[in-house]
Write a protein that holds these residues in place. Structure first.
Motif, PDB file in Angstrom:
ATOM      1  N   GLY A  83       0.758  -1.195  -0.058  1.00  0.00           N
ATOM      2  CA  GLY A  83       0.012   0.226   0.104  1.00  0.00           C
ATOM      3  C   GLY A  83       0.832   1.361  -0.056  1.00  0.00           C
ATOM      4  O   GLY A  83       2.035   1.241  -0.082  1.00  0.00           O
ATOM      5  N   TRP A  84       0.010   2.449   0.061  1.00  0.00           N
ATOM      6  CA  TRP A  84       0.804   3.622   0.181  1.00  0.00           C
ATOM      7  C   TRP A  84       1.854   3.836   1.117  1.00  0.00           C
ATOM      8  O   TRP A  84       2.612   4.276   1.219  1.00  0.00           O
ATOM      9  CB  TRP A  84      -0.120   4.729   0.199  1.00  0.00           C
ATOM     10  CG  TRP A  84      -0.710   5.047  -1.153  1.00  0.00           C
ATOM     11  CD1 TRP A  84      -1.964   4.738  -1.689  1.00  0.00           C
ATOM     12  CD2 TRP A  84      -0.123   5.683  -2.249  1.00  0.00           C
ATOM     13  NE1 TRP A  84      -2.081   5.139  -2.845  1.00  0.00           N
ATOM     14  CE2 TRP A  84      -0.764   5.790  -3.462  1.00  0.00           C
ATOM     15  CE3 TRP A  84       1.336   6.189  -2.664  1.00  0.00           C
ATOM     16  CZ2 TRP A  84      -0.691   6.326  -4.678  1.00  0.00           C
ATOM     17  CZ3 TRP A  84       1.439   6.744  -3.967  1.00  0.00           C
ATOM     18  CH2 TRP A  84       0.667   6.882  -4.606  1.00  0.00           C
ATOM     19  N   ILE A 132       7.538   4.377   3.044  1.00  0.00           N
ATOM     20  CA  ILE A 132       8.651   3.821   3.759  1.00  0.00           C
ATOM     21  C   ILE A 132       9.802   3.333   2.967  1.00  0.00           C
ATOM     22  O   ILE A 132      10.808   3.539   3.361  1.00  0.00           O
ATOM     23  CB  ILE A 132       8.223   2.462   4.831  1.00  0.00           C
ATOM     24  CG1 ILE A 132       9.064   2.572   6.008  1.00  0.00           C
ATOM     25  CG2 ILE A 132       7.988   1.314   4.163  1.00  0.00           C
ATOM     26  CD1 ILE A 132       9.214   3.671   6.958  1.00  0.00           C
ATOM     27  N   VAL A 133       9.535   2.819   1.621  1.00  0.00           N
ATOM     28  CA  VAL A 133      10.586   2.509   0.838  1.00  0.00           C
ATOM     29  C   VAL A 133      11.168   3.793   0.292  1.00  0.00           C
ATOM     30  O   VAL A 133      12.355   3.740   0.331  1.00  0.00           O
ATOM     31  CB  VAL A 133       9.980   1.814  -0.133  1.00  0.00           C
ATOM     32  CG1 VAL A 133      10.865   1.691  -1.434  1.00  0.00           C
ATOM     33  CG2 VAL A 133       9.349   0.404   0.036  1.00  0.00           C
ATOM     34  N   ILE A 156       1.303   7.305   9.705  1.00  0.00           N
ATOM     35  CA  ILE A 156       0.119   7.913   9.592  1.00  0.00           C
ATOM     36  C   ILE A 156      -0.856   6.943   8.463  1.00  0.00           C
ATOM     37  O   ILE A 156      -1.991   6.710   8.961  1.00  0.00           O
ATOM     38  CB  ILE A 156       0.016   9.429   9.239  1.00  0.00           C
ATOM     39  CG1 ILE A 156       0.717  10.154  10.341  1.00  0.00           C
ATOM     40  CG2 ILE A 156      -1.478   9.855   9.183  1.00  0.00           C
ATOM     41  CD1 ILE A 156       0.914  11.610  10.148  1.00  0.00           C
ATOM     42  N   LEU A 157      -0.435   6.827   7.410  1.00  0.00           N
ATOM     43  CA  LEU A 157      -1.139   6.072   6.512  1.00  0.00           C
ATOM     44  C   LEU A 157      -1.438   4.663   6.867  1.00  0.00           C
ATOM     45  O   LEU A 157      -2.480   3.858   6.396  1.00  0.00           O
ATOM     46  CB  LEU A 157      -0.242   6.107   4.932  1.00  0.00           C
ATOM     47  CG  LEU A 157      -0.490   7.477   4.400  1.00  0.00           C
ATOM     48  CD1 LEU A 157       0.390   7.539   2.976  1.00  0.00           C
ATOM     49  CD2 LEU A 157      -1.784   7.891   4.184  1.00  0.00           C
ATOM     50  N   LEU A 158      -0.395   4.072   7.249  1.00  0.00           N
ATOM     51  CA  LEU A 158      -0.840   2.827   8.076  1.00  0.00           C
ATOM     52  C   LEU A 158      -1.657   2.656   8.955  1.00  0.00           C
ATOM     53  O   LEU A 158      -2.782   1.893   8.942  1.00  0.00           O
ATOM     54  CB  LEU A 158       0.509   2.138   8.833  1.00  0.00           C
ATOM     55  CG  LEU A 158       0.384   1.003   9.454  1.00  0.00           C
ATOM     56  CD1 LEU A 158      -0.122  -0.094   8.485  1.00  0.00           C
ATOM     57  CD2 LEU A 158       1.564   0.463  10.353  1.00  0.00           C
ATOM     58  N   LEU A 159      -1.974   3.663   9.931  1.00  0.00           N
ATOM     59  CA  LEU A 159      -3.105   3.946  10.822  1.00  0.00           C
ATOM     60  C   LEU A 159      -4.356   4.062   9.934  1.00  0.00           C
ATOM     61  O   LEU A 159      -5.511   3.432  10.276  1.00  0.00           O
ATOM     62  CB  LEU A 159      -2.591   5.359  11.593  1.00  0.00           C
ATOM     63  CG  LEU A 159      -1.874   4.831  12.760  1.00  0.00           C
ATOM     64  CD1 LEU A 159      -1.603   6.360  13.503  1.00  0.00           C
ATOM     65  CD2 LEU A 159      -2.241   3.962  13.817  1.00  0.00           C
ATOM     66  N   ARG A 160      -4.308   4.936   8.940  1.00  0.00           N
ATOM     67  CA  ARG A 160      -5.429   4.995   8.278  1.00  0.00           C
ATOM     68  C   ARG A 160      -5.931   3.828   7.490  1.00  0.00           C
ATOM     69  O   ARG A 160      -7.043   3.622   7.547  1.00  0.00           O
ATOM     70  CB  ARG A 160      -5.250   6.230   7.248  1.00  0.00           C
ATOM     71  CG  ARG A 160      -6.603   6.728   6.429  1.00  0.00           C
ATOM     72  CD  ARG A 160      -6.433   7.662   5.408  1.00  0.00           C
ATOM     73  NE  ARG A 160      -7.255   8.651   5.058  1.00  0.00           N
ATOM     74  CZ  ARG A 160      -8.409   8.203   4.596  1.00  0.00           C
ATOM     75  NH1 ARG A 160      -8.759   7.199   4.110  1.00  0.00           N
ATOM     76  NH2 ARG A 160      -9.245   9.209   4.375  1.00  0.00           N
ATOM     77  N   SER A 206     -11.743  -5.744  -2.532  1.00  0.00           N
ATOM     78  CA  SER A 206     -10.439  -4.723  -2.131  1.00  0.00           C
ATOM     79  C   SER A 206      -9.531  -5.655  -1.232  1.00  0.00           C
ATOM     80  O   SER A 206      -9.820  -6.623  -0.425  1.00  0.00           O
ATOM     81  CB  SER A 206     -11.125  -3.540  -1.184  1.00  0.00           C
ATOM     82  OG  SER A 206     -10.088  -2.829  -0.761  1.00  0.00           O
ATOM     83  N   GLN A 207      -8.134  -5.183  -1.313  1.00  0.00           N
ATOM     84  CA  GLN A 207      -7.276  -5.925  -0.394  1.00  0.00           C
ATOM     85  C   GLN A 207      -6.927  -4.975   0.567  1.00  0.00           C
ATOM     86  O   GLN A 207      -5.869  -5.444   1.248  1.00  0.00           O
ATOM     87  CB  GLN A 207      -6.067  -6.387  -1.170  1.00  0.00           C
ATOM     88  CG  GLN A 207      -6.355  -7.213  -2.330  1.00  0.00           C
ATOM     89  CD  GLN A 207      -5.057  -7.786  -3.017  1.00  0.00           C
ATOM     90  OE1 GLN A 207      -4.142  -7.122  -3.158  1.00  0.00           O
ATOM     91  NE2 GLN A 207      -5.143  -9.006  -3.467  1.00  0.00           N
ATOM     92  N   ASP A 208      -7.836  -3.878   0.810  1.00  0.00           N
ATOM     93  CA  ASP A 208      -7.357  -3.014   1.965  1.00  0.00           C
ATOM     94  C   ASP A 208      -7.414  -3.809   3.232  1.00  0.00           C
ATOM     95  O   ASP A 208      -8.251  -4.590   3.550  1.00  0.00           O
ATOM     96  CB  ASP A 208      -8.174  -1.884   2.180  1.00  0.00           C
ATOM     97  CG  ASP A 208      -7.974  -0.874   0.992  1.00  0.00           C
ATOM     98  OD1 ASP A 208      -6.992  -1.064   0.342  1.00  0.00           O
ATOM     99  OD2 ASP A 208      -8.938  -0.033   0.490  1.00  0.00           O
ATOM    100  N   MET A 209      -6.369  -3.481   4.373  1.00  0.00           N
ATOM    101  CA  MET A 209      -6.291  -3.951   5.491  1.00  0.00           C
ATOM    102  C   MET A 209      -7.105  -3.318   6.628  1.00  0.00           C
ATOM    103  O   MET A 209      -7.219  -2.091   6.451  1.00  0.00           O
ATOM    104  CB  MET A 209      -4.857  -4.281   5.993  1.00  0.00           C
ATOM    105  CG  MET A 209      -4.209  -5.117   5.134  1.00  0.00           C
ATOM    106  SD  MET A 209      -2.471  -4.830   5.709  1.00  0.00           S
ATOM    107  CE  MET A 209      -1.834  -3.398   5.235  1.00  0.00           C
TER     108      MET A 209
END
Length: 368
Positions: free
Chosen positions: A61-62, A67-68, A125-129, A352-355
């Motif tokens: 994901g984003w 992080i990359v 932050i995007l991981l939390l979202r 969707s593959q969103d977690m």
């Protein structure tokens, strides 16, 4: 009696010319700690990122992209930093062949370090979202506001630390108002980190799950507390450096804390993703299914085993109360639709593959 001079010349252990050392350490050369902390930080950062890419390879994901990008920026920073070390960073000015080149390289590495650090914050932050926000507009807006604030702080940090400062002359004169500049930079860094610590606690506490599980989720994001500590140590070292003569030798302690801050900032952004890797090593995190999983979940239909006579009788009596004894031989089929903790497709997600970190289960029992 033998002549002492015949035993050969005495080697001074503090003489850097003795031997062929990769990073000599002497009263006039303190580059060795900089080599050690920068190389170890780079190794650990790339190693942790490799584990994350392995875990998230099917649900990239984003947050992973950022992080990359942050790690690649940190890699470029390390290359520039190594060049600065080779050109004399960490040594007394008298031993530096070109002081302006060394100053320019160190200045560039500093800017790249700050950019990488804030890319890691945005990734968190995007991981939390991605974990906590699905259809809830309020929490989605909250994460967007925090992300925007962090981006603004990152831009302000880069400008504040570099605007009006001569890059080639940073080791001949201090930047104007350097203590004020870095105090503001540190304040912004700490403010964003405090938000990153409070946000997951606020989001997870609204979920319907055991308190112990909530605390484990929060604990996974609490490793960033060390970022605040390292940032404070860096500010203290920076203020002490401002009271000394600017040189590539006196700034060593400041740069050691800065490199440590970057390495842990990148590593701590990946720690909440590591549960699946630990599970693959049969590690136990208390048996709570709050993290990621490497298996795919989604909508499905499963046929359960036929009930025993006693179980069927009890189930039928509790549901209908009027069934005949001949109905006990009938089997039951259960359809399960699950929004599973972790990853991949979920209820109503359209493939969707969103977690997400919620779990909703709908049971439909049909008599066949």
């Amino acid at each position: 009696m033998s002549d002492p001079s015949a035993a050969g010349p005495t080697i001074d252990p503090m003489d850097t010319s003795a031997g062929n050392r990769f990073a000599p350490y002497s009263p006039e050369n303190h580059s060795a700690p900089l080599w050690i902390v920068s190389i170890l930080g780079l190794i650990y950062t790339i190693g942790v990122l490799s584990i994350r890419l392995f875990i998230k390879r099917r649900v990239f994901g984003w947050d992973d992209s950022l992080i990359v990008a942050g790690t690649l920026t940190g890699l470029v920073q390390a290359i520039v930093f190594f060049k600065a070390l080779k050109s004399g960073l960490g040594q007394v000015p008298e031993h530096v062949p070109n002081l302006s080149t060394t100053a320019s390289l160190a200045f560039t590495a500093q800017i790249l370090l700050l950019i990488a650090l804030y890319l890691a914050k945005c990734s968190g932050i995007l991981l939390l979202r991605r974990l906590f926000v699905r259809d809830q507009q309020n929490t989605g807006r909250l994460c967007d506001v925090v992300l925007g604030f962090t981006v603004v702080c990152g831009i302000a940090t880069v400008v504040m630390s570099s605007a009006g400062c001569p890059s080639t002359g940073s080791f001949t004169t201090h930047c104007s108002s350097t203590n004020t500049r870095w105090s503001v930079v540190t304040a912004l860094d700490i403010a964003t980190e405090v938000i990153l610590l409070l946000l997951p606690a606020y989001l997870v506490w609204q979920l319907q799950m055991k308190t112990s599980y909530k605390l484990r989720v929060i604990a996974a994001f609490c490793f960033r507390i060390l970022v605040i500590i390292f940032s404070i140590f860096h500010l203290i070292a920076r203020i002490k450096y401002a009271d000394t003569q600017p040189s590539p030798f006196n700034i060593v302690t400041t740069l050691v804390w800065h490199q440590t801050l970057l390495a842990w900032g990148l590593i701590s952004a990946t720690i909440p993703n590591l549960k699946a890797f630990l599970q693959s090593l049969s590690a136990s995190w208390g048996g709570a299914d709050w993290g990621y999983t490497v298996k795919a979940y989604g909508n499905g239909t499963f046929e359960m085993k036929s009930m025993g006579t006693q179980s069927r009788s009890h189930a039928m009596a509790s549901t209908t109360g009027t069934e005949n004894a001949t109905d006990m031989d009938q089997k039951y089929e259960t359809q399960i639709q699950t929004r599973q903790v972790g990853e991949r497709s979920s209820l109503g997600s359209g493939g969707s593959q969103d977690m997400i970190i919620r779990k909703e289960t709908v049971w439909t029992v049909v008599r066949s």
